[in-house]
Design a protein around this motif. Sequence first.
Motif, short mmCIF file in Angstrom:
data_model
loop_
_atom_site.label_atom_id
_atom_site.label_comp_id
_atom_site.label_asym_id
_atom_site.label_seq_id
_atom_site.Cartn_x
_atom_site.Cartn_y
_atom_site.Cartn_z
N SER A 172 0.83 -1.21 0.00
CA SER A 172 0.00 0.00 0.00
C SER A 172 0.86 1.26 0.00
O SER A 172 0.51 2.26 -0.62
CB SER A 172 -0.93 0.00 1.22
OG SER A 172 -0.21 0.22 2.42
N ILE A 173 2.00 1.23 0.69
CA ILE A 173 2.91 2.37 0.67
C ILE A 173 3.54 2.54 -0.71
O ILE A 173 3.65 3.64 -1.24
CB ILE A 173 4.00 2.21 1.75
CG1 ILE A 173 3.39 2.29 3.15
CG2 ILE A 173 5.08 3.28 1.60
CD1 ILE A 173 4.38 2.11 4.28
N MET A 174 3.93 1.40 -1.31
CA MET A 174 4.55 1.47 -2.64
C MET A 174 3.58 2.00 -3.69
O MET A 174 3.99 2.67 -4.65
CB MET A 174 5.05 0.08 -3.04
CG MET A 174 6.16 -0.46 -2.14
SD MET A 174 6.61 -2.17 -2.52
CE MET A 174 7.40 -1.95 -4.12
N MET A 175 2.30 1.71 -3.52
CA MET A 175 1.30 2.15 -4.49
C MET A 175 0.80 3.57 -4.23
O MET A 175 0.05 4.12 -5.04
CB MET A 175 0.11 1.19 -4.48
CG MET A 175 0.45 -0.22 -4.95
SD MET A 175 -0.97 -1.34 -4.81
CE MET A 175 -2.13 -0.56 -5.94
N SER A 176 1.20 4.16 -3.11
CA SER A 176 0.72 5.50 -2.76
C SER A 176 1.26 6.53 -3.75
O SER A 176 2.44 6.54 -4.10
CB SER A 176 1.15 5.85 -1.34
OG SER A 176 0.75 7.15 -1.00
N SER A 177 0.40 7.42 -4.18
CA SER A 177 0.80 8.46 -5.14
C SER A 177 1.14 9.78 -4.46
O SER A 177 1.60 10.73 -5.11
CB SER A 177 -0.33 8.70 -6.14
OG SER A 177 -1.52 9.10 -5.46
N GLY A 178 0.93 9.86 -3.14
CA GLY A 178 1.24 11.08 -2.40
C GLY A 178 2.22 10.79 -1.28
O GLY A 178 2.38 9.65 -0.83
N LEU A 179 2.87 11.84 -0.80
CA LEU A 179 3.86 11.69 0.27
C LEU A 179 3.19 11.64 1.64
O LEU A 179 2.21 12.35 1.90
CB LEU A 179 4.83 12.86 0.26
CG LEU A 179 5.97 12.85 -0.76
CD1 LEU A 179 6.76 14.14 -0.66
CD2 LEU A 179 6.87 11.64 -0.55
N PHE A 180 3.70 10.80 2.52
CA PHE A 180 3.34 10.87 3.92
C PHE A 180 4.00 12.12 4.51
O PHE A 180 5.20 12.36 4.31
CB PHE A 180 3.83 9.63 4.68
CG PHE A 180 3.07 8.39 4.37
CD1 PHE A 180 1.87 8.11 4.99
CD2 PHE A 180 3.55 7.48 3.43
CE1 PHE A 180 1.16 6.96 4.70
CE2 PHE A 180 2.86 6.32 3.14
CZ PHE A 180 1.65 6.06 3.78
N MET B 145 10.77 3.18 -1.90
CA MET B 145 11.78 2.26 -1.37
C MET B 145 11.43 1.84 0.05
O MET B 145 11.60 0.69 0.44
CB MET B 145 13.16 2.92 -1.39
CG MET B 145 14.28 2.03 -0.83
SD MET B 145 15.86 2.86 -0.73
CE MET B 145 16.23 3.01 -2.48
N GLY B 146 10.91 2.78 0.84
CA GLY B 146 10.51 2.44 2.21
C GLY B 146 9.41 1.41 2.23
O GLY B 146 9.42 0.49 3.07
N GLY B 147 8.44 1.52 1.31
CA GLY B 147 7.40 0.50 1.22
C GLY B 147 7.98 -0.85 0.84
O GLY B 147 7.55 -1.89 1.36
N GLY B 148 8.97 -0.85 -0.07
CA GLY B 148 9.62 -2.10 -0.44
C GLY B 148 10.36 -2.73 0.73
O GLY B 148 10.37 -3.96 0.89
N ILE B 149 10.96 -1.89 1.58
CA ILE B 149 11.64 -2.40 2.77
C ILE B 149 10.63 -3.06 3.72
O ILE B 149 10.88 -4.13 4.27
CB ILE B 149 12.39 -1.25 3.47
CG1 ILE B 149 13.59 -0.82 2.61
CG2 ILE B 149 12.85 -1.67 4.86
CD1 ILE B 149 14.25 0.45 3.10
#
Length: 663
Positions: A562-570, A592-596
Motif C-alpha cells: 500500500s505504501i509502494m502504491m501510494s501516489s502522495g507523500l506521507f 523504497m521504504g514501502g519495499g523495505i
Amino acid sequence: MNPRALRFAGPAILAGAGLITLLLGLAYGGGATPLVIGDPGPVVRWVLPVTELTVNLSAAVLVGSLVLALFSLVAGSKEFDFALDAASAGAAILTVASGVTGYLTFLKVIPARPSADAAFGEQLGRFLVDTDPGRAWLMTTVAGAVLTVLAFAVRGWLPTLLVAVLAIAAMVPMATAGHTGSEANHNIAVTSLALHIIAAAAWLGGLLLLILLRPLLTRDRLADVLQRYSSIALAAFVVVTLSGIARAAIGILSFQNLFSAYGAILIVKVVALLAMGVLGAVYRRRLIAGIRDTAVAARFWTLVLLEVVFMGIASGAAVALSLTPPPVDTTLPLDRTPAEVLTGSALPPELTIDRFFTAWDVDLIWAFAVGFGLFFYLAGVRRLARRGDRWPVGRTVLWITGLVLLFYVTCGPVNAYQDYLFSMHMVGHMLLSMAIPMCLVFGAPITLASRAIRKRDDGTRGGREWILWAIHSPYAKVITHPLVAAALFIVSLWAFYYTDIFRWTLYDHLGHEWMVLHFLTVGYLFVMSLVGIDPIPYRLPHAGRLLTLIGVMAMHAFFGISIMMSSGLFVAEWFGSMARPWGLDPLADQYMGGGIAWSIGEIPTLILAIVVAVQWSRSDERRQRSSDRQADRSGDAELEAYNARLAEIAARDERDARREAAR
C-alpha cells in the motif's frame, strides 16, 4: 547528632548551601545582570533564580520520597505513610514555586508592568498558553497541584506507583522551560536535562527522606533501607554524571571555554558531584554494614550532612549555570536551511555505504537503556555462575545482539537519517518491531531476573517482586494474549502511518521517544506470545501460532504494498520540504521504504515461522519420549492390557461359534 535535630538541620543545610552558591554564581557569571533592553527589574532578576531553586529542591523531595518508598519501605507501615506525606508536602511547595516561577518568567520575557487591568491578564494568559516556557510552567503547576492531593490520598502499592510515574512525567516540562526550537541540538539539550533532573531528584530526595525517616527506623531496618537507597543513588549518579557531561558539552564545545564564567560555575558543579560520588562510595563500602554500631552511625551521619552540603552546592550551581550566558552561541543561524527549520539540525551529508557504520546521533534515553540493560543482564548471569547455576550462552549472545541493534537504531545512522529519509525511518521501524524484539525475547530476561535477583522476605518490593507483579497483573494477562498482541502489532502499524500520529512523532521529540518505545514494546509482546521462553499466562497451540503468523505476514505485506502504491507523500510538508541535494527524490524514497516494509520486514516473520515449526516438532518429540519413558516404567502395561482384552474377545467369539455349531 540527635535524630530529631537532624530532621531540621539537614533540609536547612541543603537550602542554605544551595542559596549561597546560587547568589555567588549569579554575581560571578552575570546571570542577574540588568538587560540593556527590556530589563524586568532587580526583583525578577534575583527572585526568579531563587524560585527555580525551590522548584528543583521540592521536586526532589516529591520524586525521591516516592521512589524510595516503592523500593525500600513496606506499604501500610508508618515510614511508608510518612514518605507519602513528605512527597505530598514536596508537591505542595512545587505547586506554589512553579506558579511563582511561571509568573516571574512572564515578567522577564514580555516584560510587562504588573497591574490589575484586563490587558495584563490577557498578556499573561497568552504567555501561559501560546509560548513554550509558559506552557511548561503551567503544566508543572497543574501537575504539582494534582500530585499534592494524590500523594496525600494514596497508600497502597499500585496507587503509589502510578503517582510516582506521574511525578517523574511532571519533571519533563521543567527541562523544556528554558529551551526553544530555535536552539541547535535542541533534542539533545532537552533530553539530557530531563534525565539530569529526574536522576538528581531521586538521588537528593531519597537522601533527604532518609534524614527525615531516621527517628522512625530501628538500626536493623535502617541498614536495609540504606543499602537499597545506595543502589538507587549509584544508578542516579551515573545518569547525572553522563547526562551532565552531554549537556555541558553543548555550551562549552572547547577546552578553552572552561576558563569562562560559565566554565567556572560548571567546574564547581562537577567538583560537588564528584565529591558526592566519593562520599557515597565510602559509606556504601565501609559504613552501611556497620551502621548498627554507635560510633559507625555517628561517622555515617556526619558524612551524610557533608553530602547534603555538596548537594546544595550542586543544586545552586545548576540554577546559576542555566541563567549564565554560555561562551558559545547555541542558537541556530537566522538564515536557516529548510532542514534546520524543520529538525533544528543541519542537513547531514549524503548517506553512503561507509556512513552506515560511521554516522552517529546519540539519543541519551536509549543509550542509558542499552547500558543498564547490558549491565544488569551480565550481572545476573555472573551471580548465577558464582552460585553454580548455569545460564545458556546462546541467550546471553542474543540479548547482547538485541541491545547492540537497539543502540544502532536509536543512536546510529538510522537515527541520524530517519528524519530526512522515509526509507531509513522504515528500516528503523522494521528493526524495532521485529528483529530487535526477537533477539531480546530469546534472551529470556524475566526468567533470568526471577532467578538472579534476591527474593525479599521483609514485605518490601525490589526488582524481582515488581517484575513478577507486572507479569501476573490483569493488564499483562490481556496484552500478552497472542491474539491481542497480534492485533496490537497490526493495528498500530496501520494507525501510525495513516493518521496524524506519524506527523506528531516528527515534529515533537517526545513523540519520537514514544514511537521507539511503542514499536519496541508491541514487537516484544508479539514475539514473546509466539516463541518466548519467559512465562506468560496463555499461549496458542503451535498450529494456532503458525496461523497467526501467516495472517500477520499477509497484513504486513499488504501494508508495504500500500505504501509502494501510494501516489502522495506521507507528511508531505516534512519529507517534501527538506531540499536534499542528494539521494532519491522524496516519492521514490518513500517507494523504497514501502519495499523495505514488504520484503526485508518479512524476514524476521519468516524466521519466527521456522522457530515455531521447530518448537512444534520438538514438542511432539518430547511428548513421544515421555510416552516411551512411561511405557518403560510400566512395562507396556497399557499395551499388554489392550492385547489381553483382544484375546479375551477372540476367545469369547470362538466359544460362541462352537456353541452354535453344536446346536
